[in-house]
Design a protein around this motif. Structure first.
Motif, PDB file in Angstrom:
ATOM      1  N   LEU A 113       0.807  -1.221   0.000  1.00 40.73           N
ATOM      2  CA  LEU A 113       0.000   0.000   0.000  1.00 40.73           C
ATOM      3  C   LEU A 113       0.840   1.271   0.000  1.00 40.73           C
ATOM      4  O   LEU A 113       0.317   2.351  -0.277  1.00 40.73           O
ATOM      5  N   THR A 114       2.126   1.148   0.297  1.00 37.93           N
ATOM      6  CA  THR A 114       2.979   2.330   0.281  1.00 37.93           C
ATOM      7  C   THR A 114       3.629   2.556  -1.084  1.00 37.93           C
ATOM      8  O   THR A 114       4.289   3.573  -1.279  1.00 37.93           O
ATOM      9  N   HIS A 115       3.438   1.625  -1.995  1.00 40.82           N
ATOM     10  CA  HIS A 115       4.006   1.774  -3.334  1.00 40.82           C
ATOM     11  C   HIS A 115       3.375   3.006  -3.998  1.00 40.82           C
ATOM     12  O   HIS A 115       2.155   3.193  -3.930  1.00 40.82           O
ATOM     13  N   PRO A 116       4.173   3.842  -4.653  1.00 38.48           N
ATOM     14  CA  PRO A 116       3.644   5.066  -5.271  1.00 38.48           C
ATOM     15  C   PRO A 116       2.513   4.823  -6.275  1.00 38.48           C
ATOM     16  O   PRO A 116       1.556   5.608  -6.335  1.00 38.48           O
ATOM     17  N   LEU A 117       2.584   3.746  -7.044  1.00 40.41           N
ATOM     18  CA  LEU A 117       1.505   3.453  -7.989  1.00 40.41           C
ATOM     19  C   LEU A 117       0.202   3.121  -7.269  1.00 40.41           C
ATOM     20  O   LEU A 117      -0.882   3.523  -7.705  1.00 40.41           O
ATOM     21  N   VAL A 118       0.299   2.400  -6.178  1.00 45.14           N
ATOM     22  CA  VAL A 118      -0.892   2.039  -5.398  1.00 45.14           C
ATOM     23  C   VAL A 118      -1.476   3.292  -4.739  1.00 45.14           C
ATOM     24  O   VAL A 118      -2.692   3.508  -4.780  1.00 45.14           O
ATOM     25  N   ARG A 119      -0.621   4.114  -4.154  1.00 39.55           N
ATOM     26  CA  ARG A 119      -1.118   5.345  -3.516  1.00 39.55           C
ATOM     27  C   ARG A 119      -1.813   6.236  -4.529  1.00 39.55           C
ATOM     28  O   ARG A 119      -2.889   6.781  -4.253  1.00 39.55           O
ATOM     29  N   ALA A 120      -1.240   6.388  -5.719  1.00 41.21           N
ATOM     30  CA  ALA A 120      -1.846   7.213  -6.761  1.00 41.21           C
ATOM     31  C   ALA A 120      -3.177   6.615  -7.226  1.00 41.21           C
ATOM     32  O   ALA A 120      -4.157   7.340  -7.437  1.00 41.21           O
ATOM     33  N   TYR A 121      -3.214   5.292  -7.362  1.00 39.04           N
ATOM     34  CA  TYR A 121      -4.436   4.607  -7.792  1.00 39.04           C
ATOM     35  C   TYR A 121      -5.562   4.820  -6.774  1.00 39.04           C
ATOM     36  O   TYR A 121      -6.675   5.208  -7.142  1.00 39.04           O
ATOM     37  N   LEU A 122      -5.260   4.592  -5.504  1.00 39.17           N
ATOM     38  CA  LEU A 122      -6.279   4.754  -4.465  1.00 39.17           C
ATOM     39  C   LEU A 122      -6.736   6.199  -4.359  1.00 39.17           C
ATOM     40  O   LEU A 122      -7.932   6.464  -4.156  1.00 39.17           O
ATOM     41  N   SER A 123      -5.832   7.124  -4.530  1.00 39.55           N
ATOM     42  CA  SER A 123      -6.191   8.541  -4.506  1.00 39.55           C
ATOM     43  C   SER A 123      -7.129   8.876  -5.663  1.00 39.55           C
ATOM     44  O   SER A 123      -8.102   9.616  -5.492  1.00 39.55           O
ATOM     45  N   SER A 124      -6.857   8.309  -6.818  1.00 36.60           N
ATOM     46  CA  SER A 124      -7.725   8.535  -7.979  1.00 36.60           C
ATOM     47  C   SER A 124      -9.102   7.918  -7.782  1.00 36.60           C
ATOM     48  O   SER A 124     -10.118   8.522  -8.145  1.00 36.60           O
ATOM     49  N   VAL A 125      -9.139   6.719  -7.210  1.00 35.48           N
ATOM     50  CA  VAL A 125     -10.442   6.099  -6.913  1.00 35.48           C
ATOM     51  C   VAL A 125     -11.223   6.982  -5.951  1.00 35.48           C
ATOM     52  O   VAL A 125     -12.415   7.230  -6.155  1.00 35.48           O
ATOM     53  N   ARG A 155     -17.638   5.417   0.494  1.00 40.14           N
ATOM     54  CA  ARG A 155     -16.319   5.642  -0.092  1.00 40.14           C
ATOM     55  C   ARG A 155     -15.226   4.997   0.770  1.00 40.14           C
ATOM     56  O   ARG A 155     -14.319   4.346   0.254  1.00 40.14           O
ATOM     57  N   ARG A 156     -15.331   5.142   2.092  1.00 34.27           N
ATOM     58  CA  ARG A 156     -14.361   4.503   2.999  1.00 34.27           C
ATOM     59  C   ARG A 156     -14.394   2.988   2.847  1.00 34.27           C
ATOM     60  O   ARG A 156     -13.349   2.336   2.820  1.00 34.27           O
ATOM     61  N   ASP A 157     -15.605   2.419   2.751  1.00 37.89           N
ATOM     62  CA  ASP A 157     -15.735   0.968   2.571  1.00 37.89           C
ATOM     63  C   ASP A 157     -15.111   0.515   1.253  1.00 37.89           C
ATOM     64  O   ASP A 157     -14.417  -0.507   1.202  1.00 37.89           O
ATOM     65  N   LEU A 158     -15.368   1.265   0.200  1.00 36.50           N
ATOM     66  CA  LEU A 158     -14.811   0.938  -1.106  1.00 36.50           C
ATOM     67  C   LEU A 158     -13.285   0.936  -1.054  1.00 36.50           C
ATOM     68  O   LEU A 158     -12.630  -0.018  -1.499  1.00 36.50           O
ATOM     69  N   LEU A 159     -12.710   1.971  -0.485  1.00 38.76           N
ATOM     70  CA  LEU A 159     -11.257   2.064  -0.393  1.00 38.76           C
ATOM     71  C   LEU A 159     -10.679   0.989   0.524  1.00 38.76           C
ATOM     72  O   LEU A 159      -9.623   0.419   0.229  1.00 38.76           O
ATOM     73  N   ALA A 160     -11.369   0.679   1.600  1.00 30.51           N
ATOM     74  CA  ALA A 160     -10.905  -0.378   2.500  1.00 30.51           C
ATOM     75  C   ALA A 160     -10.904  -1.725   1.783  1.00 30.51           C
ATOM     76  O   ALA A 160      -9.954  -2.510   1.922  1.00 30.51           O
ATOM     77  N   ASP A 161     -11.942  -1.986   0.995  1.00 30.01           N
ATOM     78  CA  ASP A 161     -12.005  -3.236   0.229  1.00 30.01           C
ATOM     79  C   ASP A 161     -10.863  -3.314  -0.783  1.00 30.01           C
ATOM     80  O   ASP A 161     -10.237  -4.367  -0.945  1.00 30.01           O
ATOM     81  N   LEU A 162     -10.598  -2.206  -1.461  1.00 30.26           N
ATOM     82  CA  LEU A 162      -9.504  -2.186  -2.429  1.00 30.26           C
ATOM     83  C   LEU A 162      -8.160  -2.402  -1.742  1.00 30.26           C
ATOM     84  O   LEU A 162      -7.319  -3.160  -2.226  1.00 30.26           O
ATOM     85  N   ARG A 163      -7.950  -1.725  -0.617  1.00 27.87           N
ATOM     86  CA  ARG A 163      -6.687  -1.895   0.115  1.00 27.87           C
ATOM     87  C   ARG A 163      -6.497  -3.351   0.535  1.00 27.87           C
ATOM     88  O   ARG A 163      -5.412  -3.920   0.395  1.00 27.87           O
ATOM     89  N   GLU A 164      -7.558  -3.940   1.059  1.00 28.85           N
ATOM     90  CA  GLU A 164      -7.486  -5.331   1.500  1.00 28.85           C
ATOM     91  C   GLU A 164      -7.131  -6.253   0.335  1.00 28.85           C
ATOM     92  O   GLU A 164      -6.286  -7.148   0.449  1.00 28.85           O
ATOM     93  N   HIS A 165      -7.783  -6.027  -0.800  1.00 24.63           N
ATOM     94  CA  HIS A 165      -7.508  -6.855  -1.969  1.00 24.63           C
ATOM     95  C   HIS A 165      -6.058  -6.684  -2.422  1.00 24.63           C
ATOM     96  O   HIS A 165      -5.357  -7.676  -2.684  1.00 24.63           O
TER      97      HIS A 165
END
Length: 73
Positions: free
Chosen positions: A5-17, A29-39
């Protein structure tokens, strides 16, 4: 090694979502982001290289596609 989750591509992706999903309620929105982070954490080992990270993010779909699916639900 760092968490995926600290990878720059992941951070940028989650920020865009998060930005694309701005019309959702805060809770949804928090649930959506939490699900994505978990995945992402479950499929990317710590220290994954850029190619592996990008490949997984591409599998998930674009931030706009992710947000559109959540908004449609």
């Amino acid at each position: 090694m760092s968490n995926a989750l600290t990878h720059p591509l992941v951070r940028a992706y989650l920020s865009s979502v998060e930005a694309e999903a701005a019309v959702l309620s805060d809770d949804r929105r928090r649930d959506l982001l939490a699900d994505l982070r978990e995945h992402i954490e479950s499929v990317l080992p710590p220290g994954s290289d850029d190619a592996a990270v990008q490949e997984e993010l591409d599998r998930l779909g674009t931030p706009r596609e992710i947000a559109a699916a959540a908004i449609a639900d």
